[in-house]
Motif scaffolding. Structure first.
Motif, PDB file in Angstrom:
ATOM      1  N   GLU A 327       0.828  -1.202   0.000  1.00  0.00           N
ATOM      2  CA  GLU A 327       0.000   0.000   0.000  1.00  0.00           C
ATOM      3  C   GLU A 327       0.863   1.254   0.000  1.00  0.00           C
ATOM      4  O   GLU A 327       0.572   2.232  -0.708  1.00  0.00           O
ATOM      5  CB  GLU A 327      -0.920  -0.016   1.224  1.00  0.00           C
ATOM      6  N   LEU A 328       1.937   1.217   0.769  1.00  0.00           N
ATOM      7  CA  LEU A 328       2.851   2.358   0.828  1.00  0.00           C
ATOM      8  C   LEU A 328       3.512   2.593  -0.529  1.00  0.00           C
ATOM      9  O   LEU A 328       3.550   3.724  -1.034  1.00  0.00           O
ATOM     10  CB  LEU A 328       3.915   2.107   1.899  1.00  0.00           C
ATOM     11  N   SER A 329       4.008   1.539  -1.130  1.00  0.00           N
ATOM     12  CA  SER A 329       4.722   1.665  -2.404  1.00  0.00           C
ATOM     13  C   SER A 329       3.825   2.159  -3.533  1.00  0.00           C
ATOM     14  O   SER A 329       4.312   2.761  -4.497  1.00  0.00           O
ATOM     15  CB  SER A 329       5.337   0.318  -2.789  1.00  0.00           C
ATOM     16  N   ALA A 330       2.534   1.910  -3.425  1.00  0.00           N
ATOM     17  CA  ALA A 330       1.599   2.282  -4.492  1.00  0.00           C
ATOM     18  C   ALA A 330       1.245   3.767  -4.481  1.00  0.00           C
ATOM     19  O   ALA A 330       0.687   4.279  -5.462  1.00  0.00           O
ATOM     20  CB  ALA A 330       0.329   1.446  -4.374  1.00  0.00           C
ATOM     21  N   LEU A 331       1.576   4.470  -3.411  1.00  0.00           N
ATOM     22  CA  LEU A 331       1.235   5.889  -3.323  1.00  0.00           C
ATOM     23  C   LEU A 331       2.095   6.712  -4.275  1.00  0.00           C
ATOM     24  O   LEU A 331       3.282   6.426  -4.476  1.00  0.00           O
ATOM     25  CB  LEU A 331       1.420   6.385  -1.886  1.00  0.00           C
ATOM     26  N   LYS A 332       1.511   7.757  -4.846  1.00  0.00           N
ATOM     27  CA  LYS A 332       2.213   8.578  -5.836  1.00  0.00           C
ATOM     28  C   LYS A 332       3.371   9.360  -5.230  1.00  0.00           C
ATOM     29  O   LYS A 332       4.315   9.724  -5.942  1.00  0.00           O
ATOM     30  CB  LYS A 332       1.229   9.533  -6.503  1.00  0.00           C
ATOM     31  N   ASN A 333       3.291   9.657  -3.947  1.00  0.00           N
ATOM     32  CA  ASN A 333       4.343  10.428  -3.287  1.00  0.00           C
ATOM     33  C   ASN A 333       5.402   9.539  -2.648  1.00  0.00           C
ATOM     34  O   ASN A 333       6.186   9.987  -1.812  1.00  0.00           O
ATOM     35  CB  ASN A 333       3.748  11.354  -2.221  1.00  0.00           C
ATOM     36  N   VAL A 334       5.451   8.273  -3.058  1.00  0.00           N
ATOM     37  CA  VAL A 334       6.451   7.319  -2.572  1.00  0.00           C
ATOM     38  C   VAL A 334       7.214   6.770  -3.767  1.00  0.00           C
ATOM     39  O   VAL A 334       6.610   6.366  -4.770  1.00  0.00           O
ATOM     40  CB  VAL A 334       5.796   6.166  -1.779  1.00  0.00           C
ATOM     41  N   SER A 335       8.539   6.773  -3.665  1.00  0.00           N
ATOM     42  CA  SER A 335       9.366   6.304  -4.780  1.00  0.00           C
ATOM     43  C   SER A 335      10.655   5.707  -4.241  1.00  0.00           C
ATOM     44  O   SER A 335      11.117   6.066  -3.154  1.00  0.00           O
ATOM     45  CB  SER A 335       9.695   7.467  -5.726  1.00  0.00           C
TER      46      SER A 335
END
Length: 452
Positions: A327-335
């Protein structure tokens, strides 16, 4: 292993299994069990010693000053408890001081101390009474560049009246007939002046870096070549440094404890004196409680650089851990690329950056300390005359602050560090912190007694 009566019962109640078979078989063969063991040991150390000690000091009207290094607990958290957190050098490399100053910043503590010049040239008593002020200044500058702003000299052993013959084997000699005595007034003045600048306002903050404490616990002992009589386990974080790609962003360490204290407000992760624009994570392991907070803040909009997926430490694994990571990795502000989440250029840019520390006043004025190049990444032990510098060194740096970009070629004259005062409008004023020690003499490296 550290133990106390009733430990096994408390462990059983907290974690739901018996630790005794693992202790008998050798705890270091079971990293996940060792992680649970260290969590409980952390509670004993924190609540059984450090907190009562600090509370007793306050009850007596005294300040507490503590070196937590080497404690079997999360030292970034421990350092937030005393009134004055303190590091040590050179028995600790100066870069370790960033852990101490980070904790102070996150806990709104303004004074960060160091027991300074211990075993300058090694152990035991290497070049005692032959110390060179230029070498001392190099070490002091390395500490200033890690946010230290109070240097306690180590030291001068007690001598009866009329005597100056008693030595201490693990110190720099500051007695009446010491080798540095003639330069001491000017050196003291330098230390005082820089320390005052380094207490202006509060620590400048931008990028928070998750400290790999869980990694240290899971890895266990350092390899033999990194152990000392005073250094054993990776949980001590003796050799942990921020990643190179955030070097110019004035990185400050953060951990689970401070994530649990933090709030995301006005686009910033705020805790203590710190206001972070982003969070950088590059660890093998992360406690599920920390992951929960990271996910919470990322959902609120905090940019997160997640270099790789950490694993969950501890004997019992949560079925939700992998789901939370996904879920964390799928966020747009996470890379996994820092450049994708960085919202602005680094505070300091350039090839071969000097080590530095920055303080920020309430009106936005910055005080930026740039350490002399030879202070960078000092490691125990310093050799006598290591500070020798025969000519100026130049660094072309770009400073980005408050929407302003300032490009300048800085000259580091022999033995000199720089203090810059930077206005919110981008105007730079060089502050006079000059002190020129005697030219050091390079002496032979002595064989060190590193392991015992």
């Amino acid at each position: 292993k550290l133990w106390t009566p009733g430990f096994e019962k408390t462990f059983q109640q907290r974690f739901g299994y018996d630790i005794i078979p693992y202790m008998k078989a050798g705890l270091d063969s079971f990293p996940d069990v060792r992680y649970d063991y260290m969590l409980l040991l952390d509670d004993y150390v924190t609540n059984g010693y450090y907190k009562p000690f600090v509370e007793k000091c306050r009850e007596l009207g005294a300040w507490s000053k503590v070196q937590c290094l080497g404690a079997p607990a999360d030292v970034l958290t421990l350092y937030s408890l005393p009134d004055i957190p303190e590091t040590e050098a050179m028995l600790n490399n100066p870069r370790y001081g960033r852990i101490v100053s980070s904790s102070a910043c996150l806990a709104s503590k303004n004074i960060v101390s160091s027991e300074t010049f211990t075993c300058m040239y090694g152990f035991p008593a290497t070049y005692l009474r032959q110390e060179q002020t230029a070498d001392l200044k190099m070490v002091a500058d390395a500490l200033f560049a890690q946010g230290i702003n109070q240097l306690v000299y180590h030291g001068m052993p007690y001598n009866p009246a009329g005597s100056d013959t008693i030595d201490f084997f693990a110190t720099t000699y500051f007695g009446p007939k010491g080798s540095v005595t003639p330069e001491l007034p000017a050196f003291n003045s330098y230390i005082q002046k820089v320390s005052e600048f380094m207490r202006e306002g509060k620590t400048y903050t931008d990028v928070a870096v998750y400290i790999p404490y869980e990694d240290g616990v899971m890895r266990g002992a350092y390899p033999p070549e990194r152990q000392r009589v005073w250094v054993w386990g990776e949980y001590e974080l003796r050799y942990v440094y921020p990643p190179d790609e955030v070097e110019g962003y004035h990185p400050v360490w953060i951990n689970r404890y401070f994530l649990e204290q933090a709030k995301f407000q006005d686009g910033k992760l705020k805790v203590g004196d710190a206001e972070f624009s982003s969070l950088y994570i590059d660890v093998d392991y992360m406690d599920i409680r920390a992951l929960e907070k990271v996910l919470e803040f990322a959902k609120q909009g905090l940019p997160v650089c997640l270099k790789r997926h950490p694993a969950e430490p501890g004997f019992e694994k949560s079925p939700d851990y992998i789901k939370m990571l996904s879920e964390l990795s799928a966020l747009k502000n996470v890379s996994d690329e820092f450049k994708n989440i960085a919202q602005h250029p680094a505070l300091v840019q350039g090839d071969s950056l000097p080590e530095y520390w920055c303080r920020q006043q309430s009106d936005g004025t910055l005080y930026l300390f740039l350490a002399q190049p030879l202070s960078k990444d000092l490691k125990y032990p310093v050799y006598s005359g290591q500070s020798i510098m025969k000519q100026s060194v130049y660094r072309e740096l770009t400073i980005n602050y408050n929407g302003k970009t300032i490009k300048k070629k800085f000259e580091f004259k022999p033995y000199q560090s720089l203090m810059l005062k930077i206005s919110p409008e981008g105007k730079i004023e060089m502050q006079d912190i000059s002190f020129v020690p005697k030219t050091p003499v390079v002496k032979p490296h002595e064989v060190q007694k590193m392991n015992f």
